[in-house]
Design a protein around this motif. Structure first.
Motif, mmCIF file in Angstrom:
data_model
loop_
_atom_site.group_PDB
_atom_site.id
_atom_site.type_symbol
_atom_site.label_atom_id
_atom_site.label_comp_id
_atom_site.label_asym_id
_atom_site.label_seq_id
_atom_site.Cartn_x
_atom_site.Cartn_y
_atom_site.Cartn_z
ATOM 1 N N LEU A 438 0.830 -1.207 0.000
ATOM 2 C CA LEU A 438 0.000 0.000 0.000
ATOM 3 C C LEU A 438 0.860 1.250 0.000
ATOM 4 O O LEU A 438 0.579 2.225 -0.730
ATOM 5 C CB LEU A 438 -0.929 -0.014 1.222
ATOM 6 N N ALA A 439 1.934 1.258 0.810
ATOM 7 C CA ALA A 439 2.818 2.426 0.848
ATOM 8 C C ALA A 439 3.449 2.675 -0.515
ATOM 9 O O ALA A 439 3.521 3.824 -0.988
ATOM 10 C CB ALA A 439 3.885 2.228 1.921
ATOM 11 N N GLY A 440 3.915 1.607 -1.170
ATOM 12 C CA GLY A 440 4.508 1.782 -2.485
ATOM 13 C C GLY A 440 3.500 2.227 -3.523
ATOM 14 O O GLY A 440 3.801 3.060 -4.399
ATOM 15 N N LYS A 441 2.287 1.695 -3.436
ATOM 16 C CA LYS A 441 1.255 2.058 -4.402
ATOM 17 C C LYS A 441 0.865 3.523 -4.292
ATOM 18 O O LYS A 441 0.721 4.214 -5.325
ATOM 19 C CB LYS A 441 0.037 1.160 -4.189
ATOM 20 N N GLU A 442 0.682 4.014 -3.068
ATOM 21 C CA GLU A 442 0.200 5.384 -2.891
ATOM 22 C C GLU A 442 1.279 6.427 -3.183
ATOM 23 O O GLU A 442 0.959 7.585 -3.433
ATOM 24 C CB GLU A 442 -0.335 5.572 -1.469
ATOM 25 N N THR A 443 2.524 6.038 -3.118
ATOM 26 C CA THR A 443 3.601 6.998 -3.408
ATOM 27 C C THR A 443 4.233 6.752 -4.773
ATOM 28 O O THR A 443 5.280 7.341 -5.081
ATOM 29 C CB THR A 443 4.683 6.915 -2.319
ATOM 30 N N ALA A 444 3.624 5.921 -5.567
ATOM 31 C CA ALA A 444 4.176 5.647 -6.900
ATOM 32 C C ALA A 444 4.190 6.929 -7.729
ATOM 33 O O ALA A 444 3.235 7.709 -7.742
ATOM 34 C CB ALA A 444 3.335 4.567 -7.598
ATOM 35 N N GLY A 445 5.273 7.162 -8.389
ATOM 36 C CA GLY A 445 5.397 8.342 -9.225
ATOM 37 C C GLY A 445 5.836 9.586 -8.490
ATOM 38 O O GLY A 445 5.951 10.661 -9.102
ATOM 39 N N ALA A 446 6.111 9.472 -7.180
ATOM 40 C CA ALA A 446 6.557 10.648 -6.423
ATOM 41 C C ALA A 446 7.939 11.074 -6.879
ATOM 42 O O ALA A 446 8.830 10.238 -7.067
ATOM 43 C CB ALA A 446 6.564 10.332 -4.925
ATOM 44 N N THR A 447 8.121 12.375 -7.076
ATOM 45 C CA THR A 447 9.398 12.909 -7.567
ATOM 46 C C THR A 447 10.366 13.222 -6.452
ATOM 47 O O THR A 447 11.544 13.502 -6.726
ATOM 48 C CB THR A 447 9.130 14.171 -8.392
ATOM 49 N N SER A 448 9.910 13.230 -5.197
ATOM 50 C CA SER A 448 10.777 13.547 -4.063
ATOM 51 C C SER A 448 10.130 13.000 -2.803
ATOM 52 O O SER A 448 8.968 12.551 -2.814
ATOM 53 C CB SER A 448 10.985 15.067 -3.934
ATOM 54 N N ASP A 449 10.885 13.051 -1.726
ATOM 55 C CA ASP A 449 10.321 12.635 -0.446
ATOM 56 C C ASP A 449 9.148 13.522 -0.052
ATOM 57 O O ASP A 449 8.148 13.060 0.517
ATOM 58 C CB ASP A 449 11.388 12.678 0.653
ATOM 59 N N TYR A 450 9.263 14.815 -0.350
ATOM 60 C CA TYR A 450 8.165 15.737 -0.046
ATOM 61 C C TYR A 450 6.930 15.355 -0.855
ATOM 62 O O TYR A 450 5.810 15.327 -0.322
ATOM 63 C CB TYR A 450 8.588 17.170 -0.348
ATOM 64 N N ASP A 451 7.103 15.051 -2.133
ATOM 65 C CA ASP A 451 5.972 14.663 -2.965
ATOM 66 C C ASP A 451 5.334 13.386 -2.437
ATOM 67 O O ASP A 451 4.105 13.238 -2.415
ATOM 68 C CB ASP A 451 6.438 14.484 -4.405
ATOM 69 N N ALA A 452 6.154 12.437 -1.991
ATOM 70 C CA ALA A 452 5.620 11.198 -1.410
ATOM 71 C C ALA A 452 4.833 11.488 -0.140
ATOM 72 O O ALA A 452 3.766 10.896 0.101
ATOM 73 C CB ALA A 452 6.757 10.225 -1.127
ATOM 74 N N ALA A 453 5.323 12.410 0.704
ATOM 75 C CA ALA A 453 4.620 12.755 1.932
ATOM 76 C C ALA A 453 3.270 13.390 1.626
ATOM 77 O O ALA A 453 2.259 13.096 2.282
ATOM 78 C CB ALA A 453 5.478 13.689 2.777
ATOM 79 N N VAL A 454 3.228 14.285 0.629
ATOM 80 C CA VAL A 454 1.961 14.918 0.260
ATOM 81 C C VAL A 454 0.980 13.892 -0.281
ATOM 82 O O VAL A 454 -0.219 13.927 0.014
ATOM 83 C CB VAL A 454 2.218 16.035 -0.766
#
Length: 815
Positions: A438-454
């Motif tokens: 689930l964590a990998g799915k929801e942050t897929a395509g994130a360009t940075s750690d900040y983008d993943a957090a958002v």
């Protein structure tokens, strides 16, 4: 000897109340051995008829020998005999145990020192109980040392004592009182056993019970003891809770956060967070004012460790160099000169009603604090705490240097896991694979750690279909899985912990913070109450440090006081407003963007935070006091009317049978007619009329004498109350019908008695006062007599235990 054994049993059952304070069962077996040693010494003292002071000294000596054999056998002579070396070893363990107790919070690990202290303390309680009960013959006073054992968990733990442990401890004390009563009565010889139950009173085959013991004289005390235990357990469970266990205890000390010496016990903040959110009424915790007049989140605890079940807090460390009166606090971890810094001055006033608060609520990150007392800052978390002082009634000033990062700046940063302590990334190895996916799915395509957090924040607040509710509980591994993958419903604890776990899974350092949201503006100060209790995650970005995120749904469909930080929102449309809000500060623009259109247009819900921005108090959501009083009075009235309802049902049932015919009475019918008891649907009208007449007489204070025949009763009522001809004929008809049913071979046809009974009731009612008639309707004594009889029969069940014998007596063997 019986009293000595009963004293030991009472002491050990009371010691069972201590079980929530310890991890493991070592303390249990050590305490049991200590009690057995005291009991053995007491039996020797009783055998030798030693005086009270000598018996006490013998108990202390037995305890000393037992503790020596258990904890200092290698230093003793022949394992048991104390020596100088064993005394020194016991003293060392006592010191270590005392230090451990000061250092750990319940449940504490059962180290040798803590186990020694526990076993020795329980032994001293057992010696005191034996002294009062077996030596001084003051068994009631033995309850005082037993009560001392109960007060330990009651004052340390925030949760109430469990009812099974309470029942066991109470039964131990009742057993001691029963044993004392039997000893006292036994000095007068054998007593005659008199009971109301037919089974117990029946004579034996050899005649009357000549070998009756003294148990009959103990029935009243036994019943009182059992009834008191039942009431003590049931009444609190039936009464509504006036105030749940809360994050801070209001008006009651001992919330579990206190400490002594140079250490502090750490409470379990998660265990108390929901209590504040569930409080029926808001209670003010603190007020504050700042130079930019903006509300801010106030941090208290930072939870940095995750064991797979819940987040916990590392023991804070505050050296003398980090005292608040030494000047600026340690610099915030990870914060450099990259973001814009907003310097804010805040004045905070803690309520006098907050007890045992050892941590200061503060905006983050604090730079300098002016406060009275010995307050120190933890370097890694900037929590400010004290081991000596309390925050109740305290007023202090805090200066903060708050970063105001932008999305563009955060895009260039990362978690930089190498620059932060690894405990902020540590997770158990048995994390559910589906949660990792689930964590990998929801942050897929994130360009940075900040983008993943958002993306993770939006997963909880928008795209994930989560709902806010206080009905769910728990924070174990199964609860985490159910929250993320199945239910997706919870309150701020689940949202904060879940986002922190998902952030760690994608390599972003995280922790969970517990404190308060901004509160309500009243005049020129912000007021923070128990309903503003909140939990949120903080994520680490090198260059900015720890930043708060808000996964809890905000607004009318979520927790109204929660706020999504402005730096996680799309750039707002330019307006005439001033600078962007600081992290953790409330923002109407950010909130409106965070809410879905359906949420903003919901006409049924009250947006509490909209009133925050307007500077007005939120509408009181709790029920008005007059309504609560009315509901309570109505409930009390319904309870008081229960006997009246039972009487009405019984009367209607009897009236329906008054037209029945009767031929030959059964044995059961005869018994019911003679005793005046009620009847069931299959019994004829005569029994119903006689039972109803008996209850009417009892309700009006004219109870029938047990030896009074139906004819004698009719004659007495006619003469004493001067019945007219119709009333005299009616009561005579009822009495004649009863006699025919009881004694005639063929009672023949008996007419309906409904009219006769009504005539007699009216005649009797005319002879009593209005108050007596009202009482007969609203609080009928006949029903109360029946309820009392039910209670007596239940308590008489305990009397049957007196007839149980493990071995047959000599007379029984002979027969």
């Amino acid at each position: 000897m019986r009293l000595t054994i009963a004293s030991g049993v009472a002491a050990f059952t009371a010691a069972l109340l201590l079980y929530p304070l310890f991890e493991g069962g070592t303390w249990f077996w050590s305490s049991l051995g200590a009690v057995l040693a005291v009991v053995a010494a007491g039996l020797v003292s009783s055998r030798l008829s030693l005086p009270a002071w000598a018996a006490t000294l013998l108990g202390v000596a037995a305890t000393w020998i037992y503790l020596t054999a258990s904890f200092a056998a290698e230093k003793a002579w022949a394992v048991f005999v104390p020596t100088k070396g064993s005394v020194v070893e016991l003293g060392r363990l006592l010191g270590v145990g005392w230090t451990d107790i000061q250092r750990f919070a319940a449940p504490v690990p059962t180290t040798d020192g803590i186990t020694l202290l526990t076993a020795g303390g329980v032994a001293l309680i057992a010696i005191a109980v034996d002294l009062f009960a077996a030596r001084l013959r003051r068994a009631a006073l033995a309850g005082l040392p037993l009560l001392a054992l109960a007060t330990v968990p009651a004052t340390i733990l925030p949760d109430p004592i469990s009812w099974p442990a309470f029942i066991i401890a109470a039964l131990g004390f009742v057993g001691l009182l029963i044993a004392d009563g039997r000893e006292r009565v036994g000095h007068w010889g054998r007593a005659v056993l008199v009971r109301r139950t037919r089974i117990a009173a029946a004579p034996s085959a050899n005649g009357p019970r000549a070998s009756a013991d003294t148990s009959g004289l103990r029935l009243s005390g036994k019943r009182i003891g059992f009834a008191a235990i039942v009431l003590a357990v049931l009444v609190p469970a039936l009464l509504p809770a006036m105030e749940p266990v809360s994050f801070f205890q209001f008006g009651v000390g001992g919330s579990g956060t206190g400490g002594r010496g140079n250490s502090i016990s750490i409470p379990n903040p998660i265990a108390h967070l929901k209590g504040q959110l569930d409080l029926p009424e808001r209670q003010t915790v603190l007020t504050y004012a700042n130079n930019d007049d903006k509300p801010r989140y106030l941090r208290i605890y930072a939870l940095d460790t995750f064991d797979g079940q819940q987040f916990g807090m590392t023991q804070p460390k505050g050296s003398p160099d980090n005292r608040t009166d030494n000047g600026p606090l340690p610099p915030p971890p990870g914060l450099t000169g990259n973001p814009k810094i907003n310097n804010v001055q805040t004045n905070i006033q803690i309520s006098d009603e907050v007890d045992d608060l050892k941590f200061l609520p503060l905006p983050y990150p604090p730079r300098e604090i002016r406060v009275d007392g010995d307050w120190r800052a933890d370097v890694s978390s900037l929590m400010v705490f004290s081991t000596r002082d309390e925050a109740a009634g305290l007023e202090y000033d805090v200066a903060t240097s708050e970063p105001e990062p932008t999305a563009d700046l955060l895009e260039t940063l990362d978690g930089n896991a190498d620059a932060v302590d690894q405990r902020y990334l540590r997770l158990p190895e048995n994390i559910d694979p589906e949660i990792k996916d689930l964590a990998g799915k929801e942050t897929a395509g994130a360009t940075s750690d900040y983008d993943a957090a958002v993306k993770l924040q939006q997963f909880f607040t928008k795209t994930g279909g989560f709902t806010y509710t206080l009905r769910t509980q728990g924070h174990g591994s199964s609860a985490l899985r159910d929250f993320l993958l199945r239910d997706r419903a919870g309150y701020c604890e689940q949202f904060a912990a879940s986002m922190a776990v998902l952030a760690r899974l994608v390599g972003i350092p995280s922790r969970v913070v517990i404190g308060y949201t901004g509160g309500t503006k009243i005049g020129n100060r912000w007021e923070v109450s128990t309903s503003d209790s909140h939990s949120w995650p903080e994520l680490y970005f090198e260059g900015v440090g720890w930043l708060p995120f808000e996964p809890t749904p905000a607004g009318v469909l979520g927790q109204g006081s929660a706020r999504v930080p402005a730096y996680t929102q799309p750039a707002p449309t330019p307006t005439n407003s001033s600078s962007a809000p600081t992290p953790g500060a409330t923002s109407s623009t950010a909130t409106d963007d965070a809410l879905d259109p359906a949420e903003r247009q919901n006409p049924r819900a009250l947006d509490r935070e909209a009133q925050l921005n307007s500077g007005t108090l939120p509408e009181e959501e709790s029920m008005p006091l007059i309504a609560k009083i009315g509901i309570g009075a109505g409930a009390l009235l319904l309870v008081l009317l229960i006997p009246a309802g039972v009487r009405l049902i019984t009367r209607n049932r009897r009236v329906r049978t008054l037209g029945w015919k009767v031929s030959q009475p059964s044995d059961e019918l005869t018994a019911r007619i003679v005793s005046g008891e009620g009847t069931v649907g299959r019994h004829p009208s005569v029994a119903a009329a006689w039972a109803e007449l008996d209850d009417i007489l009892y309700d009006y204070g004219m109870a029938r004498e047990p030896s009074e025949t139906p004819r004698a009763l009719a004659r007495r009522l006619t003469q004493q109350y001067e019945f007219d001809a119709a009333s005299a004929a009616a009561v005579s008809a009822i009495a004649s019908s009863v006699e025919r049913v009881l004694f005639a071979r063929d009672p023949g046809r008996i007419g309906p008695l409904k009219k006769d009974l009504r005539t007699v009731r009216q005649a009797l009612a005319a002879t009593v006062s209005r108050g007596r008639r009202v009482r007969a309707v609203l609080l009928p004594p006949s029903t109360l007599r029946g309820l009392r009889g039910v209670g007596e029969r239940l308590l008489d069940g305990f009397d049957l235990l007196e007839t149980i014998r493990l071995r047959r007596t000599a007379a029984q063997k002979g027969s």
